[in-house]
Motif scaffolding. Sequence first.
Motif, PDB file in Angstrom:
ATOM      1  N   LEU A  34      16.748  17.705 -13.742  1.00  0.00           N
ATOM      2  CA  LEU A  34      15.467  17.428 -13.092  1.00  0.00           C
ATOM      3  C   LEU A  34      14.312  18.059 -13.852  1.00  0.00           C
ATOM      4  O   LEU A  34      13.212  17.503 -13.917  1.00  0.00           O
ATOM      5  CB  LEU A  34      15.510  17.954 -11.650  1.00  0.00           C
ATOM      6  CG  LEU A  34      14.222  17.881 -10.842  1.00  0.00           C
ATOM      7  CD1 LEU A  34      13.821  16.412 -10.629  1.00  0.00           C
ATOM      8  CD2 LEU A  34      14.390  18.585  -9.498  1.00  0.00           C
ATOM      9  N   PHE A  35      14.580  19.226 -14.443  1.00  0.00           N
ATOM     10  CA  PHE A  35      13.506  19.983 -15.083  1.00  0.00           C
ATOM     11  C   PHE A  35      14.109  20.852 -16.174  1.00  0.00           C
ATOM     12  O   PHE A  35      15.160  21.465 -15.990  1.00  0.00           O
ATOM     13  CB  PHE A  35      12.832  20.875 -14.031  1.00  0.00           C
ATOM     14  CG  PHE A  35      11.794  21.823 -14.561  1.00  0.00           C
ATOM     15  CD1 PHE A  35      10.475  21.450 -14.663  1.00  0.00           C
ATOM     16  CD2 PHE A  35      12.148  23.114 -14.937  1.00  0.00           C
ATOM     17  CE1 PHE A  35       9.509  22.341 -15.139  1.00  0.00           C
ATOM     18  CE2 PHE A  35      11.204  24.011 -15.410  1.00  0.00           C
ATOM     19  CZ  PHE A  35       9.877  23.619 -15.504  1.00  0.00           C
ATOM     20  N   PHE A  36      13.428  20.906 -17.325  1.00  0.00           N
ATOM     21  CA  PHE A  36      13.845  21.805 -18.395  1.00  0.00           C
ATOM     22  C   PHE A  36      12.626  22.212 -19.197  1.00  0.00           C
ATOM     23  O   PHE A  36      11.782  21.384 -19.534  1.00  0.00           O
ATOM     24  CB  PHE A  36      14.860  21.125 -19.326  1.00  0.00           C
ATOM     25  CG  PHE A  36      15.296  21.997 -20.476  1.00  0.00           C
ATOM     26  CD1 PHE A  36      16.148  23.067 -20.268  1.00  0.00           C
ATOM     27  CD2 PHE A  36      14.837  21.764 -21.764  1.00  0.00           C
ATOM     28  CE1 PHE A  36      16.548  23.878 -21.316  1.00  0.00           C
ATOM     29  CE2 PHE A  36      15.231  22.566 -22.821  1.00  0.00           C
ATOM     30  CZ  PHE A  36      16.089  23.621 -22.596  1.00  0.00           C
ATOM     31  N   ASP A  37      12.529  23.500 -19.494  1.00  0.00           N
ATOM     32  CA  ASP A  37      11.465  23.996 -20.365  1.00  0.00           C
ATOM     33  C   ASP A  37      12.042  25.107 -21.225  1.00  0.00           C
ATOM     34  O   ASP A  37      12.578  26.094 -20.700  1.00  0.00           O
ATOM     35  CB  ASP A  37      10.289  24.525 -19.549  1.00  0.00           C
ATOM     36  CG  ASP A  37       9.020  24.686 -20.382  1.00  0.00           C
ATOM     37  OD1 ASP A  37       9.102  24.555 -21.622  1.00  0.00           O
ATOM     38  OD2 ASP A  37       7.952  24.941 -19.790  1.00  0.00           O
ATOM     39  N   TYR A 122      18.321  21.217  -3.062  1.00  0.00           N
ATOM     40  CA  TYR A 122      19.700  21.347  -3.525  1.00  0.00           C
ATOM     41  C   TYR A 122      19.751  21.228  -5.061  1.00  0.00           C
ATOM     42  O   TYR A 122      18.848  20.682  -5.686  1.00  0.00           O
ATOM     43  CB  TYR A 122      20.648  20.332  -2.893  1.00  0.00           C
ATOM     44  CG  TYR A 122      20.509  20.161  -1.408  1.00  0.00           C
ATOM     45  CD1 TYR A 122      20.417  21.275  -0.571  1.00  0.00           C
ATOM     46  CD2 TYR A 122      20.465  18.890  -0.831  1.00  0.00           C
ATOM     47  CE1 TYR A 122      20.299  21.118   0.801  1.00  0.00           C
ATOM     48  CE2 TYR A 122      20.348  18.726   0.536  1.00  0.00           C
ATOM     49  CZ  TYR A 122      20.253  19.839   1.347  1.00  0.00           C
ATOM     50  OH  TYR A 122      20.122  19.691   2.696  1.00  0.00           O
ATOM     51  N   GLY A 123      20.802  21.761  -5.622  1.00  0.00           N
ATOM     52  CA  GLY A 123      20.983  21.711  -7.070  1.00  0.00           C
ATOM     53  C   GLY A 123      21.195  23.103  -7.641  1.00  0.00           C
ATOM     54  O   GLY A 123      21.417  24.084  -6.907  1.00  0.00           O
ATOM     55  N   ASP A 203      23.364  28.110  -7.256  1.00  0.00           N
ATOM     56  CA  ASP A 203      23.828  26.789  -6.851  1.00  0.00           C
ATOM     57  C   ASP A 203      23.507  26.632  -5.375  1.00  0.00           C
ATOM     58  O   ASP A 203      24.032  27.373  -4.535  1.00  0.00           O
ATOM     59  CB  ASP A 203      25.336  26.637  -7.073  1.00  0.00           C
ATOM     60  CG  ASP A 203      25.738  26.742  -8.532  1.00  0.00           C
ATOM     61  OD1 ASP A 203      24.895  26.487  -9.410  1.00  0.00           O
ATOM     62  OD2 ASP A 203      26.911  27.083  -8.796  1.00  0.00           O
ATOM     63  N   TRP A 204      22.661  25.682  -5.047  1.00  0.00           N
ATOM     64  CA  TRP A 204      22.153  25.493  -3.686  1.00  0.00           C
ATOM     65  C   TRP A 204      22.679  24.167  -3.161  1.00  0.00           C
ATOM     66  O   TRP A 204      22.421  23.120  -3.747  1.00  0.00           O
ATOM     67  CB  TRP A 204      20.632  25.543  -3.744  1.00  0.00           C
ATOM     68  CG  TRP A 204      19.885  25.122  -2.521  1.00  0.00           C
ATOM     69  CD1 TRP A 204      20.318  25.100  -1.228  1.00  0.00           C
ATOM     70  CD2 TRP A 204      18.532  24.668  -2.483  1.00  0.00           C
ATOM     71  NE1 TRP A 204      19.333  24.664  -0.391  1.00  0.00           N
ATOM     72  CE2 TRP A 204      18.223  24.396  -1.135  1.00  0.00           C
ATOM     73  CE3 TRP A 204      17.548  24.478  -3.462  1.00  0.00           C
ATOM     74  CZ2 TRP A 204      16.969  23.929  -0.752  1.00  0.00           C
ATOM     75  CZ3 TRP A 204      16.300  24.015  -3.073  1.00  0.00           C
ATOM     76  CH2 TRP A 204      16.010  23.749  -1.734  1.00  0.00           C
ATOM     77  N   THR A 205      23.440  24.215  -2.066  1.00  0.00           N
ATOM     78  CA  THR A 205      23.983  23.013  -1.444  1.00  0.00           C
ATOM     79  C   THR A 205      23.522  22.953   0.004  1.00  0.00           C
ATOM     80  O   THR A 205      22.895  23.883   0.522  1.00  0.00           O
ATOM     81  CB  THR A 205      25.527  23.009  -1.488  1.00  0.00           C
ATOM     82  OG1 THR A 205      26.030  23.946  -0.507  1.00  0.00           O
ATOM     83  CG2 THR A 205      26.043  23.399  -2.875  1.00  0.00           C
ATOM     84  N   LYS A 206      23.881  21.873   0.699  1.00  0.00           N
ATOM     85  CA  LYS A 206      23.492  21.744   2.101  1.00  0.00           C
ATOM     86  C   LYS A 206      24.279  22.682   3.009  1.00  0.00           C
ATOM     87  O   LYS A 206      23.911  22.888   4.167  1.00  0.00           O
ATOM     88  CB  LYS A 206      23.661  20.296   2.568  1.00  0.00           C
ATOM     89  CG  LYS A 206      25.069  19.768   2.536  1.00  0.00           C
ATOM     90  CD  LYS A 206      25.120  18.309   2.963  1.00  0.00           C
ATOM     91  CE  LYS A 206      26.542  17.756   2.940  1.00  0.00           C
ATOM     92  NZ  LYS A 206      27.426  18.416   3.909  1.00  0.00           N
ATOM     93  N   LEU A 285      15.920  25.811 -16.233  1.00  0.00           N
ATOM     94  CA  LEU A 285      16.581  24.528 -16.027  1.00  0.00           C
ATOM     95  C   LEU A 285      16.855  24.300 -14.557  1.00  0.00           C
ATOM     96  O   LEU A 285      17.273  25.210 -13.848  1.00  0.00           O
ATOM     97  CB  LEU A 285      17.904  24.508 -16.803  1.00  0.00           C
ATOM     98  CG  LEU A 285      18.842  23.317 -16.635  1.00  0.00           C
ATOM     99  CD1 LEU A 285      18.229  22.063 -17.239  1.00  0.00           C
ATOM    100  CD2 LEU A 285      20.198  23.591 -17.280  1.00  0.00           C
ATOM    101  N   ILE A 286      16.593  23.078 -14.086  1.00  0.00           N
ATOM    102  CA  ILE A 286      16.985  22.651 -12.734  1.00  0.00           C
ATOM    103  C   ILE A 286      17.816  21.385 -12.871  1.00  0.00           C
ATOM    104  O   ILE A 286      17.410  20.439 -13.546  1.00  0.00           O
ATOM    105  CB  ILE A 286      15.776  22.360 -11.840  1.00  0.00           C
ATOM    106  CG1 ILE A 286      14.828  23.555 -11.759  1.00  0.00           C
ATOM    107  CG2 ILE A 286      16.249  21.959 -10.440  1.00  0.00           C
ATOM    108  CD1 ILE A 286      13.534  23.246 -11.013  1.00  0.00           C
TER     109      ILE A 286
END
Length: 288
Positions: A34-37, A122-123, A203-206, A285-286
């Motif tokens: 989703l995102f990287f820098d 999440y992610g 690590d984020w889940t529901k 990073l996401i």
Amino acid sequence: MKHFFLKSFLLFVFIFSGSSHAQDISVETATDTLFFDDFSQSSLDREKWNVVGTDFWVNNEQQIYVDSTATVFTVKGDDAQGAESALMLKAHYSPDYITYRGNDFDFISGRINTRDKVMFTYGTASARMKLPAGSGFWPAFWALGGGDWPDTGEIDIMEYVGETDWIGVALHGPEYSGETPLVNKYFFPEGEDVTDWHVYSVDWTKDGIYFKVDGRLIYRVTKPMVEHYGEWAFDNPKYLILNLALGGAYPYKTNGVEKPYNGLPESTVQLIKEGKAEVLIDWVLIRN
């Protein structure tokens, strides 16, 4: 150019042996990135990041944040201290820089976030970071919900208050904010500390939140654990924050220092004056 592969991220997250170190692990991205820098541009990418200015102050911190290339800037080569390029958040001694809310601030520092630019639900969120030694330094890598605090939740992926052998992780939400019971310390193995490069991730889940350092699971919080204290506040979009605070509430709780500044001893003030108050971020990073 940093390793940037459109394939599995499993090497980074899961392959870790006792003979490996964080600096040996390549960042690999996948199609669900989703995102990287990697901070390889000549300055911070303002399309990805916001920089906090002098109208923000919390937690009795002893610095004021400023939007300046003195406090938030990119570095390369030797200045990146082992990375090819990096973002640096740097604090400076700047006597009587500003008076805000009746407080005189003698220090300036940097804080950035992705609010309204990159929000995710999440992610996995990860950052490779190198932190400074010094009691009362208070850098953090964390995520906040876009609404009122603590109702929309806070995930502290990495929080450090100047004791080089450990970092903290925590969750905050309704009925479990501030002195939250959902908190843990991670003590580094012998021969490692915060001044080395390490990958801090969540690590984020529901159903749960899993904190890791260099791919090692260090703390697990399940939804029922949270709901024992209050409402689960982790089904809503959140944004990332990186900052370098100085002194204030949490360092003071740890070191008990009252002078010359709350939570910030004279030895660390000298480090700041010597230009050693630096946090380096190799990449962020996401993944969904």
